[in-house]
Scaffold this motif. Structure first.
Motif, PDB file in Angstrom:
ATOM      1  N   VAL A 135       1.065  -1.510  -0.165  1.00 15.81           N
ATOM      2  CA  VAL A 135      -0.144  -0.200  -0.397  1.00 15.81           C
ATOM      3  C   VAL A 135       0.950   1.083  -0.022  1.00 15.81           C
ATOM      4  O   VAL A 135       0.127   2.321  -0.749  1.00 15.81           O
ATOM      5  CB  VAL A 135      -0.930  -0.107   1.230  1.00 15.81           C
ATOM      6  CG1 VAL A 135      -1.811   1.538   1.253  1.00 15.81           C
ATOM      7  CG2 VAL A 135      -2.000  -1.014   0.981  1.00 15.81           C
ATOM      8  N   LEU A 136       2.177   1.218   0.475  1.00 16.50           N
ATOM      9  CA  LEU A 136       2.864   1.931   1.088  1.00 16.50           C
ATOM     10  C   LEU A 136       3.631   2.705  -0.621  1.00 16.50           C
ATOM     11  O   LEU A 136       3.321   4.017  -0.731  1.00 16.50           O
ATOM     12  CB  LEU A 136       4.651   2.178   1.714  1.00 16.50           C
ATOM     13  CG  LEU A 136       4.943   3.790   2.076  1.00 16.50           C
ATOM     14  CD1 LEU A 136       4.506   4.633   2.753  1.00 16.50           C
ATOM     15  CD2 LEU A 136       6.527   2.354   2.241  1.00 16.50           C
ATOM     16  N   MET A 137       4.046   1.432  -1.606  1.00 17.28           N
ATOM     17  CA  MET A 137       4.585   1.982  -2.149  1.00 17.28           C
ATOM     18  C   MET A 137       3.281   2.692  -3.674  1.00 17.28           C
ATOM     19  O   MET A 137       3.821   3.208  -4.721  1.00 17.28           O
ATOM     20  CB  MET A 137       5.211   1.141  -2.887  1.00 17.28           C
ATOM     21  CG  MET A 137       6.405   0.035  -2.296  1.00 17.28           C
ATOM     22  SD  MET A 137       6.909  -1.669  -2.544  1.00 17.28           S
ATOM     23  CE  MET A 137       7.521  -1.841  -4.520  1.00 17.28           C
ATOM     24  N   ALA A 138       2.736   1.922  -3.565  1.00 17.95           N
ATOM     25  CA  ALA A 138       0.757   2.191  -4.229  1.00 17.95           C
ATOM     26  C   ALA A 138       0.550   3.673  -3.991  1.00 17.95           C
ATOM     27  O   ALA A 138      -0.174   4.335  -4.537  1.00 17.95           O
ATOM     28  CB  ALA A 138       0.375   1.476  -4.774  1.00 17.95           C
ATOM     29  N   THR A 139       0.854   4.099  -3.149  1.00 20.47           N
ATOM     30  CA  THR A 139      -0.225   5.540  -1.845  1.00 20.47           C
ATOM     31  C   THR A 139       0.518   6.335  -3.416  1.00 20.47           C
ATOM     32  O   THR A 139      -0.768   7.081  -3.784  1.00 20.47           O
ATOM     33  CB  THR A 139       0.305   6.064  -0.744  1.00 20.47           C
ATOM     34  OG1 THR A 139      -0.151   5.047  -0.244  1.00 20.47           O
ATOM     35  CG2 THR A 139       0.256   6.988  -0.580  1.00 20.47           C
ATOM     36  N   PRO A 140       1.592   6.747  -3.753  1.00 18.52           N
ATOM     37  CA  PRO A 140       1.856   8.152  -5.009  1.00 18.52           C
ATOM     38  C   PRO A 140       0.847   8.201  -5.529  1.00 18.52           C
ATOM     39  O   PRO A 140       0.398   9.362  -5.912  1.00 18.52           O
ATOM     40  CB  PRO A 140       3.501   8.277  -5.027  1.00 18.52           C
ATOM     41  CG  PRO A 140       3.468   7.704  -3.556  1.00 18.52           C
ATOM     42  CD  PRO A 140       2.631   5.945  -3.396  1.00 18.52           C
ATOM     43  N   GLU A 141       1.122   7.179  -6.281  1.00 20.37           N
ATOM     44  CA  GLU A 141      -0.614   6.852  -7.505  1.00 20.37           C
ATOM     45  C   GLU A 141      -1.239   6.910  -7.055  1.00 20.37           C
ATOM     46  O   GLU A 141      -2.151   7.508  -8.086  1.00 20.37           O
ATOM     47  CB  GLU A 141       0.059   5.564  -8.434  1.00 20.37           C
ATOM     48  CG  GLU A 141       1.774   5.536  -8.802  1.00 20.37           C
ATOM     49  CD  GLU A 141       1.980   4.110  -9.468  1.00 20.37           C
ATOM     50  OE1 GLU A 141       1.671   3.172  -9.626  1.00 20.37           O
ATOM     51  OE2 GLU A 141       2.541   4.327 -10.609  1.00 20.37           O
ATOM     52  N   LEU A 142      -2.002   6.292  -6.160  1.00 24.69           N
ATOM     53  CA  LEU A 142      -3.521   5.806  -6.244  1.00 24.69           C
ATOM     54  C   LEU A 142      -4.486   7.301  -5.363  1.00 24.69           C
ATOM     55  O   LEU A 142      -4.764   7.707  -5.895  1.00 24.69           O
ATOM     56  CB  LEU A 142      -3.667   5.075  -4.720  1.00 24.69           C
ATOM     57  CG  LEU A 142      -2.978   3.722  -4.824  1.00 24.69           C
ATOM     58  CD1 LEU A 142      -3.019   2.576  -4.022  1.00 24.69           C
ATOM     59  CD2 LEU A 142      -4.405   3.201  -6.346  1.00 24.69           C
ATOM     60  N   VAL A 143      -3.274   8.315  -4.991  1.00 25.35           N
ATOM     61  CA  VAL A 143      -4.043   9.645  -3.764  1.00 25.35           C
ATOM     62  C   VAL A 143      -3.330  11.089  -5.773  1.00 25.35           C
ATOM     63  O   VAL A 143      -3.946  11.872  -5.423  1.00 25.35           O
ATOM     64  CB  VAL A 143      -3.580   9.996  -2.730  1.00 25.35           C
ATOM     65  CG1 VAL A 143      -3.163   8.905  -1.694  1.00 25.35           C
ATOM     66  CG2 VAL A 143      -1.680  10.241  -2.827  1.00 25.35           C
ATOM     67  N   GLY A 144      -2.513  10.045  -6.333  1.00 29.04           N
ATOM     68  CA  GLY A 144      -3.172  11.015  -7.688  1.00 29.04           C
ATOM     69  C   GLY A 144      -3.685  11.555  -8.926  1.00 29.04           C
ATOM     70  O   GLY A 144      -3.554  12.479  -8.991  1.00 29.04           O
ATOM     71  N   LEU A 145      -4.751  11.416  -7.891  1.00 31.14           N
ATOM     72  CA  LEU A 145      -5.846  10.984  -8.886  1.00 31.14           C
ATOM     73  C   LEU A 145      -6.820  12.602  -8.053  1.00 31.14           C
ATOM     74  O   LEU A 145      -7.605  13.501  -8.696  1.00 31.14           O
ATOM     75  CB  LEU A 145      -7.162  10.095  -8.349  1.00 31.14           C
ATOM     76  CG  LEU A 145      -8.639  10.259  -8.734  1.00 31.14           C
ATOM     77  CD1 LEU A 145      -8.308   9.598  -9.925  1.00 31.14           C
ATOM     78  CD2 LEU A 145      -9.714   8.987  -8.161  1.00 31.14           C
ATOM     79  N   SER A 146      -6.230  13.193  -6.826  1.00 27.82           N
ATOM     80  CA  SER A 146      -6.331  14.341  -6.187  1.00 27.82           C
ATOM     81  C   SER A 146      -6.306  15.999  -7.060  1.00 27.82           C
ATOM     82  O   SER A 146      -7.107  16.270  -7.366  1.00 27.82           O
ATOM     83  CB  SER A 146      -5.640  14.503  -5.250  1.00 27.82           C
ATOM     84  OG  SER A 146      -4.309  15.117  -5.964  1.00 27.82           O
ATOM     85  N   GLY A 147      -4.797  15.077  -7.642  1.00 25.47           N
ATOM     86  CA  GLY A 147      -5.237  15.645  -9.516  1.00 25.47           C
ATOM     87  C   GLY A 147      -6.476  16.448 -10.062  1.00 25.47           C
ATOM     88  O   GLY A 147      -5.890  17.341 -11.293  1.00 25.47           O
ATOM     89  N   MET A 148      -7.703  15.711 -10.307  1.00 30.14           N
ATOM     90  CA  MET A 148      -8.732  16.003 -10.544  1.00 30.14           C
ATOM     91  C   MET A 148      -9.449  17.319 -10.285  1.00 30.14           C
ATOM     92  O   MET A 148     -10.296  17.855 -11.215  1.00 30.14           O
ATOM     93  CB  MET A 148      -9.735  14.492 -10.838  1.00 30.14           C
ATOM     94  CG  MET A 148      -9.294  13.871 -11.670  1.00 30.14           C
ATOM     95  SD  MET A 148      -8.931  13.810 -13.363  1.00 30.14           S
ATOM     96  CE  MET A 148     -10.696  14.079 -13.517  1.00 30.14           C
TER      97      MET A 148
END
Length: 436
Positions: A51-64
């Protein structure tokens, strides 16, 4: 047509290259492998580490949300600056998790770190989208290729040095110091990284402040999404980006396990391979940077994506006695330099001038979420297949890796051919005159 950059563009190039160099150096000391080792020392294992490794990509959806925030505030640079500073200062909390770990239940420590990372990366997702939106409006379209290629090369140059030095420093410190002192060593490195990230903001103040405002229909909703997707080229580019993210993500954790468990690749060998890849990415970035037409971008994106997909064949051939096959894989991945330049540039061609934030977020941030989810699922899939194999049956275990490689290879190749769905203006037309 005179293709020589204007003095304004030259100034922008210098500021952006310096920004990229400082940001990459700081990012190398606060994310990626260094952060993963820090998390492992905090007790992150299995699912929490994934989950830690995937977090930057997962929460990058904030860019929307970036376009809506820009519309609400009316000042794109101000929103970029605020979200950037929030991300930077939250980053300074990362070493605090290590220094004050004893005040938190042991099992909860990795999740506290993930929580800090979620806030920092959510703010960074907004800032990144507005950053590229600002640059795209600041620089003439005919210079997008040159600009983003130079920025990419500057970042790759730093990646050749800083991550290796950080890894060496961490390994040496772990040998020299006791556990209590090691947390202060981590704190010093993270602080240095945070200061470099803050310093990367300074060159951007030299760039002009464009007083633009997104279209009144700019809030993100189903209506605006339908409007964007009415563009046939946007649909094909998003299909390419999301398909590539899905195929890339599924092997994220699988590659790491294969190189450790099957190929028996040491850390030094990995860095040799990674250095070859980065050097080639610098070359392919420069190649993509010479594109000045939409047709050029499409051709380069197709060719470079197809080349990167061929790396999976070399992974299937590599084993403990023939590890050198990985040189072929990492050389193929050198083409990602061109993918990372041509893809965003081609998407920018589809967006109205001064109103490109949603196009960029759909292309970059949503793809990141797809890759993050795919990475977690890929790791679970591998664990499930390896669980069916016994220690007395190595071939089925290796076959599990190869099956995932084959699926990923097919997905990456499909992503390349999806690029041909993008229609372009005739070859001789410049992007600056006729956006695709």
């Amino acid at each position: 047509m005179n293709m020589e950059p204007s003095p304004l563009t030259k100034s922008a190039h210098r500021a952006i290259v310096l920004n990229a160099a400082l940001w990459t150096a700081g990012n190398a000391l606060t994310t990626g492998g260094f952060l993963n080792y820090f998390a492992a020392d905090l007790g992150a294992r299995g699912f929490s580490l994934a989950v830690l490794m995937a977090t930057p990509e997962l929460v990058g959806l904030s860019g929307m949300t970036s376009r809506s925030l820009w519309k609400w505030n009316g000042d794109r640079r101000r929103v970029w600056l605020v979200t950037t500073l929030v991300a930077r200062f939250i980053t300074f909390l990362i070493p605090c998790v290590g220094l004050f770990r004893q005040r938190v239940p042991t099992d909860a420590v990795p999740w506290v770190l993930i929580g800090v990372l979620v806030v920092a990366q959510a703010a960074q997702g907004i800032a990144t989208t507005l950053y590229f939106s600002w640059l795209a409006d600041l620089v003439p379209p005919r210079d997008w290729g040159r600009l983003f290629a130079r920025r990419n090369i500057a970042a790759l140059t730093i990646q050749l040095v800083v991550p290796i030095l950080a890894a060496w420093f961490r390994d040496d410190a772990k040998k020299r110091f006791d556990t209590a002192t090691l947390w202060w060593v981590y704190a010093a490195v993270f602080t240095a990284g945070g200061l470099l990230l803050l310093a990367s903001v300074w060159p951007m103040f030299a760039l002009p402040h464009l007083q633009t405002r997104p279209d009144e229909r700019s809030s993100f909703n189903l209506g605006s999404l339908r409007s964007i997707l009415q563009n046939r080229n946007v649909r094909w580019l998003l299909a390419h980006s999301w398909c590539l993210a899905l195929a890339n993500g599924v092997t994220q954790a699988v590659f790491f396990q294969y190189q450790i468990r099957v190929v028996k690749l040491g850390l030094t060998g990995y860095y040799v391979l990674a250095s070859c890849m980065v050097l080639l990415q610098m070359v392919t970035s420069a190649w993509a940077g010479r594109c000045v037409t939409a047709a050029d971008h499409r051709r380069v994106l197709f060719q470079s994506t197809l080349i990167t997909s061929m790396a999976l064949g070399f992974w299937c051939l590599a084993n403990a006695t023939q590890w050198w096959w990985l040189f072929g894989a990492f050389c193929c991945w050198g083409a990602f330099g061109a993918v990372n330049v041509a893809g965003p540039n081609l998407m920018l061609c589809q967006a109205p001038p001064g109103d490109n934030a949603h196009h960029l977020a759909l292309f970059r941030q949503v793809a990141g979420v797809v890759a993050g989810i795919s990475g977690i699922l890929g790791g679970l899939w591998l664990d499930a297949m390896l669980g069916l194999s016994t220690s007395k049956s190595p071939p089925p275990a290796v076959g599990a890796f190869h099956l995932i490689f084959a699926v990923s290879w097919a997905g990456r190749a499909m992503a390349a051919f999806l690029v041909w769905g993008v229609r372009t203006i005739k070859e001789g037309d410049r992007i600056a005159e006729h956006p695709a």
